[in-house]
Write a protein that holds these residues in place. Structure first.
Motif, short mmCIF file in Angstrom:
data_model
loop_
_atom_site.label_atom_id
_atom_site.label_comp_id
_atom_site.label_asym_id
_atom_site.label_seq_id
_atom_site.Cartn_x
_atom_site.Cartn_y
_atom_site.Cartn_z
N HIS A 123 0.77 -1.04 -0.04
CA HIS A 123 0.05 -0.16 0.05
C HIS A 123 0.87 1.27 0.04
O HIS A 123 0.67 2.19 -0.77
CB HIS A 123 -1.00 -0.01 1.01
N ALA A 124 1.86 1.23 0.90
CA ALA A 124 2.71 2.45 0.92
C ALA A 124 3.49 2.75 -0.52
O ALA A 124 3.65 3.82 -1.00
CB ALA A 124 3.89 2.25 2.00
N HIS A 125 3.99 1.42 -1.13
CA HIS A 125 4.69 1.54 -2.39
C HIS A 125 3.87 2.32 -3.30
O HIS A 125 4.13 3.08 -4.46
CB HIS A 125 5.30 0.42 -2.77
N LYS A 126 2.47 1.87 -3.53
CA LYS A 126 1.42 2.40 -4.29
C LYS A 126 1.31 3.70 -4.13
O LYS A 126 0.79 4.45 -5.20
CB LYS A 126 0.28 1.54 -4.33
N ASN A 127 1.47 4.35 -3.11
CA ASN A 127 1.42 5.68 -2.97
C ASN A 127 2.69 6.43 -2.71
O ASN A 127 2.82 7.45 -2.22
CB ASN A 127 0.75 5.92 -1.58
N HIS A 128 3.81 5.89 -3.34
CA HIS A 128 4.97 6.31 -3.60
C HIS A 128 5.65 6.68 -2.42
O HIS A 128 6.36 7.68 -2.27
CB HIS A 128 4.82 7.81 -4.66
N ILE A 129 5.89 5.84 -1.43
CA ILE A 129 6.23 6.18 -0.09
C ILE A 129 7.13 4.66 0.06
O ILE A 129 6.67 3.73 0.16
CB ILE A 129 5.15 6.20 1.22
N VAL A 130 8.63 5.00 0.24
CA VAL A 130 9.32 3.72 0.79
C VAL A 130 9.80 4.04 2.24
O VAL A 130 10.25 4.96 2.63
CB VAL A 130 10.77 3.89 -0.08
N HIS A 131 9.59 2.98 2.99
CA HIS A 131 9.67 3.19 4.48
C HIS A 131 11.01 3.30 4.85
O HIS A 131 11.60 4.15 5.43
CB HIS A 131 9.21 1.74 5.16
N ARG A 132 12.22 2.21 4.43
CA ARG A 132 13.54 2.31 4.41
C ARG A 132 13.79 2.10 5.87
O ARG A 132 15.08 1.98 5.95
CB ARG A 132 14.16 3.71 4.02
N ASP A 133 13.16 1.39 6.87
CA ASP A 133 13.39 1.13 8.16
C ASP A 133 12.57 0.09 8.62
O ASP A 133 12.29 0.20 9.84
CB ASP A 133 13.40 2.41 9.19
N ILE A 134 12.37 -0.92 7.72
CA ILE A 134 11.47 -2.00 8.11
C ILE A 134 12.41 -2.88 9.10
O ILE A 134 13.46 -3.39 8.64
CB ILE A 134 11.25 -2.81 6.73
N LYS A 135 11.88 -3.37 10.29
CA LYS A 135 12.54 -3.98 11.09
C LYS A 135 11.79 -4.42 12.26
O LYS A 135 10.42 -3.64 12.36
CB LYS A 135 13.81 -3.25 11.89
N PRO A 136 11.80 -5.43 12.93
CA PRO A 136 10.81 -5.98 14.07
C PRO A 136 10.51 -5.15 15.09
O PRO A 136 9.67 -5.02 15.68
CB PRO A 136 11.51 -7.11 14.78
#
Length: 645
Positions: A123-136
């Motif tokens: 969903h975020a990528h489809k809104n052109h947003i990259v999180h860049r800190d995916i971690k538990p």
């Protein structure tokens, strides 16, 4: 900060977490009467324009997203030097805490969690947003097992071309991608790499790369080939193993190209765990090693040499074979001798001459236990935790250690460090107090070491004196001494209103005034309205009295005497000439002018249904005189006539 109210509505209750940029507090929204989470930018960053800018980017990025697996953003603001974001309060734990509790997850549970995270990333990528800190640490788990992605603190639009801010690489070293480690371009595939590392940790209980320093770990992301999860945990299905290895490919072209692709494979593997999954991004370079192809001229010479060999004499062949055998034996002998010498030097002579490898113990007080544990175990030092409750130290922080700082311990020996670790303050779990007498609940809460405070509230469902609810509510855990709000029922709310003055008003005017005061029209006296004028001369209750909303008010109309000598009553019927011209309800108004008075009077003023027609009017006519009548329908003159006596 506890007890402070931000923006005139958010009361900070207790600190529940924190990161590199911000502190997170549980708060109560006084306006909407609900719990929220408030993220405050750390004070040391408020003067740094770059950090403030990144903090605002988090709110702008996350506020544009609406997904059940993404923490919602409610508000953003600034008060004095405090920059804050108000977001959804998730009553649960981080995925990292869940991993620490369970160690290794069952592969099905792990895949189901990652499917939720991947859906949020999609969903975020489809809104052109990259999180860049995916971690538990940035994944919250509710009590119902719902995963919610939070902390878009370093997220940027896809159009950004770097992952560095103020010269520093952004991301968490154990989870970020090779391109992030190099400080290069990062896009959606960087998030998928980090998600692959998360799935790796869920099913194996460890991350693929570890080291003594963040730089060492970053280099391993760039250079080292990770050990396949299936080699660490043979019970992991082949399909799960393949998904992880595709997601954590070092070359972005060989990874999943979108979150949608990864989601499809995750759903497939739930149905068929042992299926083999290929990346579908071209041939495997290891299946086609590089070989040298001879040129045309070389090929011709090669053929001629072969022909020459065939025509050689037998003596030369035997001599060549004998020389070849001698050479092979000499090489083998040399290899054995070199191996023996290397073994003796490496395992016998060198250890005897080299002093033992030592590690210097640091002061771990106030540090996170799991970080200390990882550092000591990486240096081959055993760790034993001793858990105790502590009112001042947050959970998982080291309170003390049995080995003093500066002590030298032998790596890989029998050395052990015992760490006293905080389990945080003693927490009390709130019971379900609904529909209990509020005084009994007050006593129970006091017995639990908490502070009750009664708040009165109207309720249509809960009887008077019983508890509607408590805040915090059932199942929530709070520190000793915390305040608990008990909402006591006052029963249904009874609202009062004042009776308007209806004297001199028509019936239609009275209805409008009563509706404005949330009252209704009661009985109309006299019941026989033949000899009355549409003008109110009395009302019950009287004007100005306070009564309950919804009550009725009775009215009395003005009566006039009818005598045979002075006047007579003439009946006249009013019928609609074209009913289709009118809607269901019709306003009927009748005025008269009697010859003996010469004044206009209101004879009739009501709202009638179209089906009530024809209407019969009772018209007073003075003796030896006449009455002129005008009939209005919906404020337009319908007919007029004169009756005589």
């Amino acid at each position: 900060m506890e007890g402070r109210i931000l923006g005139g509505r958010y009361e900070l209750l207790e600190k529940i977490g924190g990161g590199g940029m911000a502190l997170v507090y549980k708060a109560k929204c006084r306006l909407l009467n609900r719990f929220v989470a408030v993220k405050l930018l750390r004070p040391e960053f408020t003067t740094d324009e770059e950090f403030v800018k990144r903090f605002r980017v988090e709110a702008q990025a996350a506020a544009s997203l609406s997904h059940p697996n993404i923490v919602s953003i409610y508000d953003v603001g600034q008060e004095d030097d405090l920059h804050y974001i108000v977001m959804e309060y998730v009553n649960g734990i981080t995925l990292k805490e869940y991993i620490m509790q369970k160690g290794v997850l069952n592969w099905k549970e792990a895949v189901n969690i990652v499917i939720q995270i991947c859906s949020a990333i999609e969903h975020a990528h489809k809104n052109h947003i990259v999180h860049r800190d995916i971690k538990p640490h940035n994944i919250l788990l509710t009590k119902d097992g719902v995963a919610k992605v939070t902390d878009f603190g370093i997220a940027r639009a896809v159009t950004s071309s770097t992952i560095t801010v103020a010269g520093n690489a952004i991301g968490s070293v154990h989870y970020f991608s090779p391109e992030q480690a190099r400080g290069g371009f990062s896009d959606e595939k960087s998030d998928l790499y980090s998600l692959g590392i998360v799935l790796y940790e869920l099913v194996t209980g460890r991350v693929p790369f570890n080291g003594e320093s963040p730089v060492a770990v970053a280099l391993k992301h760039i250079q080292d080939i990770p050990q396949e999860p299936i080699n660490l945990k043979p019970d992991i299905p082949q399909g799960v193993n393949d998904i992880i290895m595709i997601a954590i490919e070092k070359d972005q072209k060989n990874r999943y190209q979108s979150a949608t692709e990864m989601l499809e494979d995750l759903y497939k593997v739930l149905k068929n765990p042992d299926m083999e999954i290929n990346s579908g991004n071209g041939e495997n370079v290891y299946d086609s090693p590089t070989v040298r192809m001879p040129s045309i001229g070389e090929k011709k010479a090669f053929v001629e040499d072969k022909e020459s060999e065939k025509t050689g004499d037998n003596t030369m062949k035997k001599k060549k074979r004998k020389d070849k055998t001698t050479t092979v034996l000499a090489i083998l002998t040399s290899v054995v001798v070199i191996a023996l010498i290397t073994f003796m030097i490496g395992y016998i002579i060198w250890p005897a001459l080299t002093p033992p490898d030592e590690y210097v113990v640091k002061d771990y007080t106030g540090m996170n236990y799991y970080q200390v544990k990882a550092e000591l175990e990486n240096n081959k030092i055993a760790v034993e935790p001793k858990r105790v409750n502590d009112e001042k130290m947050d959970k998982d922080l080291v309170i003390s250690q049995d080995v003093p700082p500066g002590t030298k311990l032998v790596r890989g020996g029998y050395s052990k460090v015992v760490l006293t670790v905080s389990d945080g303050p003693v927490l009390v779990e709130i019971e379900d107090f609904a529909n209990m007498d509020y005084r009994a609940v007050e006593k129970k809460i006091e017995d639990l070491g908490l502070k009750p405070e009664v708040v009165e509230e109207y309720s249509d469902d809960v009887p008077v004196g019983l508890v509607i609810r408590t805040e915090p509510g059932e199942g929530e855990k709070v520190k000793l001494g915390k305040k608990i709000w008990i909402y006591k029922s006052l029963g249904p709310e009874i609202k009062m209103t004042k009776v308007p003055d209806l004297i001199g008003k028509t019936r239609a005017e009275a209805i409008n005034l009563l509706e404005e005061s949330k009252l209704t029209l009661g009985k109309i006296y006299p019941e026989d309205k033949t000899n009355t004028v549409d003008r109110i001369v009395k009302q019950e209750p009287k004007a100005g009295e306070s009564i309950n909303e919804g009550k009725s008010v009775d009215i009395y109309l003005e009566e006039f005497e009818v005598t045979e000598q002075k006047e007579k009553i003439v009946k006249r019927t009013i019928a609609l000439t074209d009913p289709d011209m009118y809607v269901e309800f019709i306003s009927v108004s009748v005025t008269i002018i009697r010859s003996d008075t010469g004044e206009e009077e209101q004879l009739y003023d009501e709202i009638k249904r179209k089906t009530d027609f024809p209407l019969t009017l009772s018209i007073p006519v003075p003796k030896d005189g006449s009455t002129h009548v005008k009939v209005y329908l919906n404020s337009e003159l319908f007919t007029e006539f004169t009756e005589e006596y």
